[in-house]
Structure formats: structure tokens, C-alpha cells
Design a protein around this motif. Structure first.
Motif, PDB file in Angstrom:
ATOM      1  N   LEU A 123     -46.178  -7.897   8.109  1.00 19.84           N
ATOM      2  CA  LEU A 123     -46.182  -6.791   7.162  1.00 19.84           C
ATOM      3  C   LEU A 123     -47.205  -6.971   6.046  1.00 19.84           C
ATOM      4  O   LEU A 123     -47.403  -6.052   5.251  1.00 19.84           O
ATOM      5  CB  LEU A 123     -44.781  -6.631   6.554  1.00 19.84           C
ATOM      6  CG  LEU A 123     -43.636  -6.483   7.567  1.00 19.84           C
ATOM      7  CD1 LEU A 123     -42.300  -6.414   6.848  1.00 19.84           C
ATOM      8  CD2 LEU A 123     -43.841  -5.258   8.442  1.00 19.84           C
ATOM      9  N   GLY A 173     -42.271  -1.296  19.436  1.00 16.24           N
ATOM     10  CA  GLY A 173     -41.926  -1.073  18.035  1.00 16.24           C
ATOM     11  C   GLY A 173     -40.523  -1.554  17.712  1.00 16.24           C
ATOM     12  O   GLY A 173     -40.272  -2.104  16.638  1.00 16.24           O
ATOM     13  N   LEU A 174     -39.594  -1.349  18.660  1.00 15.79           N
ATOM     14  CA  LEU A 174     -38.230  -1.838  18.462  1.00 15.79           C
ATOM     15  C   LEU A 174     -38.212  -3.354  18.340  1.00 15.79           C
ATOM     16  O   LEU A 174     -37.557  -3.905  17.442  1.00 15.79           O
ATOM     17  CB  LEU A 174     -37.352  -1.401  19.634  1.00 15.79           C
ATOM     18  CG  LEU A 174     -35.944  -2.007  19.690  1.00 15.79           C
ATOM     19  CD1 LEU A 174     -35.109  -1.528  18.518  1.00 15.79           C
ATOM     20  CD2 LEU A 174     -35.265  -1.672  21.016  1.00 15.79           C
ATOM     21  N   GLU A 176     -40.622  -5.488  17.473  1.00 16.83           N
ATOM     22  CA  GLU A 176     -41.206  -5.954  16.211  1.00 16.83           C
ATOM     23  C   GLU A 176     -40.402  -5.480  15.005  1.00 16.83           C
ATOM     24  O   GLU A 176     -40.427  -6.119  13.948  1.00 16.83           O
ATOM     25  CB  GLU A 176     -42.651  -5.506  16.101  1.00 16.83           C
ATOM     26  CG  GLU A 176     -43.568  -6.215  17.080  1.00 16.83           C
ATOM     27  CD  GLU A 176     -45.039  -6.052  16.771  1.00 16.83           C
ATOM     28  OE1 GLU A 176     -45.829  -6.892  17.231  1.00 16.83           O
ATOM     29  OE2 GLU A 176     -45.403  -5.084  16.059  1.00 16.83           O
ATOM     30  N   GLY A 177     -39.671  -4.383  15.160  1.00 20.41           N
ATOM     31  CA  GLY A 177     -38.861  -3.878  14.056  1.00 20.41           C
ATOM     32  C   GLY A 177     -37.693  -4.773  13.700  1.00 20.41           C
ATOM     33  O   GLY A 177     -37.119  -4.644  12.609  1.00 20.41           O
ATOM     34  N   LEU A 180     -37.525  -6.596  10.180  1.00 17.98           N
ATOM     35  CA  LEU A 180     -36.901  -6.032   8.978  1.00 17.98           C
ATOM     36  C   LEU A 180     -35.388  -6.162   9.023  1.00 17.98           C
ATOM     37  O   LEU A 180     -34.756  -6.473   8.012  1.00 17.98           O
ATOM     38  CB  LEU A 180     -37.301  -4.561   8.839  1.00 17.98           C
ATOM     39  CG  LEU A 180     -38.785  -4.292   8.586  1.00 17.98           C
ATOM     40  CD1 LEU A 180     -39.055  -2.796   8.598  1.00 17.98           C
ATOM     41  CD2 LEU A 180     -39.213  -4.898   7.258  1.00 17.98           C
ATOM     42  N   VAL A 181     -34.796  -5.929  10.200  1.00 20.34           N
ATOM     43  CA  VAL A 181     -33.339  -6.037  10.323  1.00 20.34           C
ATOM     44  C   VAL A 181     -32.890  -7.472  10.066  1.00 20.34           C
ATOM     45  O   VAL A 181     -31.924  -7.718   9.344  1.00 20.34           O
ATOM     46  CB  VAL A 181     -32.880  -5.567  11.714  1.00 20.34           C
ATOM     47  CG1 VAL A 181     -31.366  -5.682  11.846  1.00 20.34           C
ATOM     48  CG2 VAL A 181     -33.328  -4.137  11.966  1.00 20.34           C
ATOM     49  N   THR A 197     -30.710  -6.207  21.235  1.00 20.82           N
ATOM     50  CA  THR A 197     -32.002  -5.535  21.125  1.00 20.82           C
ATOM     51  C   THR A 197     -32.607  -5.298  22.503  1.00 20.82           C
ATOM     52  O   THR A 197     -33.175  -4.234  22.777  1.00 20.82           O
ATOM     53  CB  THR A 197     -32.969  -6.366  20.262  1.00 20.82           C
ATOM     54  OG1 THR A 197     -32.362  -6.651  19.002  1.00 20.82           O
ATOM     55  CG2 THR A 197     -34.269  -5.622  20.027  1.00 20.82           C
TER      56      THR A 197
END
Length: 207
Positions: A123, A173-174, A176-177, A180-181, A197
Motif C-alpha cells: 500500500l 484482488g480478493l 491481496e485484499g 487490510l482484513v 478466502t
């Protein structure tokens, strides 16, 4: 930048227990801790060197500076997944759905495992500069492997190219997302998180 041709044995700033790591790996370990706790911009090369137990001048015997350390840390989050992805892609005797699930699960474990949330470094605004082209090239190859595995599934094989590209973007995207989670709930068990996931990724595919 490698250590080939360099001499070893520079003086240390302080005596530290022998970690068994090379000086360069000690610097990477120190950088991982400081970049993820203090922030990349707020971390000085002096702080990294001192955390690794060496003088700042000695640090430049092993690395060129903060950018090299960040580039190496970023690539370390991708290259193991890429190696697995290549293996899974070649292992065509197993169903593509199970191979894609395994890649998703392992990739999440890599991003969320370890003592530091290195995935959070993705990020940083600095990561979008040309200096980190090597990381982006490896990441792009990994994403393409996701696409190939997705295309090999029964559902993916029937998709138009535009739809296949979209679902690849969504799955990648999921994965790599999760950075944040995981950062919002670092105590979450990584193994269970990774499996959930991977399940969600296959639902996106349509399996």
C-alpha cells in the motif's frame, strides 16, 4: 543488490546474540520490523542499521539503502507463491479447481503469515515507482498464473476473454485484499482465514 564479491566482517555497533543470519538478512529482518511498525517514510537507514546491530556506514557494505531493502521484502512476498503457482500449473493431472484453491490458500498464508505484515507494504505510494519494477513483474506473472488456472476450470474454460479477465482481477484482488482484513484483526487464525478466502475465491470463479 547481492553480496557477491563483497567482504564480510564489518564492525558491529553493539554486540547481539548470534542469530545465524547473514548481515544482509539481519538488515532485511530489521527493515521488516521497522517498516511495518514505524512506517517506511519514518524509518531511517540509521535505525535499520542499529536494529540489525551494525553501524550505519557498515550497512552500505551489504545494501544500497532503504529502497533495496523494501524491494527485497516486497519480492519475498511474491516469489514463493509464484514458484508454487508454476508447479500447480504444470501438475495438470489434478483438477484445476483444486489447484486454484490451493494457490489461493497458500498465497493468503504467505501474505498473512510471519511476524510482520509485509503485505501491508504493497500500500506504500513509493511502491508504484520504477524502482520496484522487478516486484511488479513478478506480481504480474503470478497474476497471469491465476488466470491460466482459472481458465483451466470447467467454468473458466467457457468464459469469454473479457469475463475471464474480470474474474481473474476479482480473485487476485480478493487475495491481496486480505492484507487490510488481516491488519484490522491480526489475531485471526491465519490457516482458517486462508481456507475461507480460498473458498470465496472459487465462488467468484463460479465453482
Amino acid at each position: 543488490m547481492g553480496t557477491s564479491g563483497r567482504r564480510v566482517g564489518r564492525p558491529r555497533a553493539a554486540q547481539r546474540p548470534d542469530s545465524g543470519l547473514s548481515p544482509r538478512d539481519e538488515l532485511l529482518t530489521a527493515a521488516a520490523e521497522l517498516f511495518t511498525t514505524r512506517g517506511y517514510a519514518a524509518t531511517t537507514t540509521r535505525a535499520v542499521a542499529e536494529r540489525a546491530g551494525m553501524r550505519q556506514a557498515s550497512m552500505y557494505h551489504y545494501v544500497s539503502g532503504k529502497e533495496e531493502l523494501l524491494a527485497a521484502l516486497l519480492e519475498s512476498t511474491v516469489t514463493p507463491s509464484l514458484a508454487l503457482a508454476r508447479h500447480l500449473l504444470a501438475e495438470d493431472a489434478a483438477p484445476a479447481e483444486s489447484r486454484l484453491w490451493e494457490l489461493c490458500r497458500t498465497d493468503v498464508e504467505l501474505l498473512c503469515g510471519g511476524p510482520h505484515n509485509l503485505g501491508g507494504l504493497y500500500l506504500l505510494p513509493e511502491v508504484h515507482t520504477e524502482r520496484f519494477a522487478g516486484f511488479h513483474a513478478v506480481r504480474a506473472e503470478l497474476k497471469d498464473t491465476y488466470r491460466q488456472l482459472l481458465a483451466a476450470t470447467a467454468v473458466g474454460g467457457a468464459l469469454a476473454k473479457s469475463e475471464l479477465d474480470l474474474r481473474t482481477d476479482l480473485v487476485f484482488g480478493l487475495i491481496e485484499g486480505v492484507i487490510l482484513v488481516h491488519r484490522s484483526d491480526p489475531e485471526r487464525p491465519v490457516s482458517a482465514f486462508a481456507e475461507a478466502t480460498a473458498d470465496a475465491a472459487l465462488r467468484i470463479v463460479g465453482v
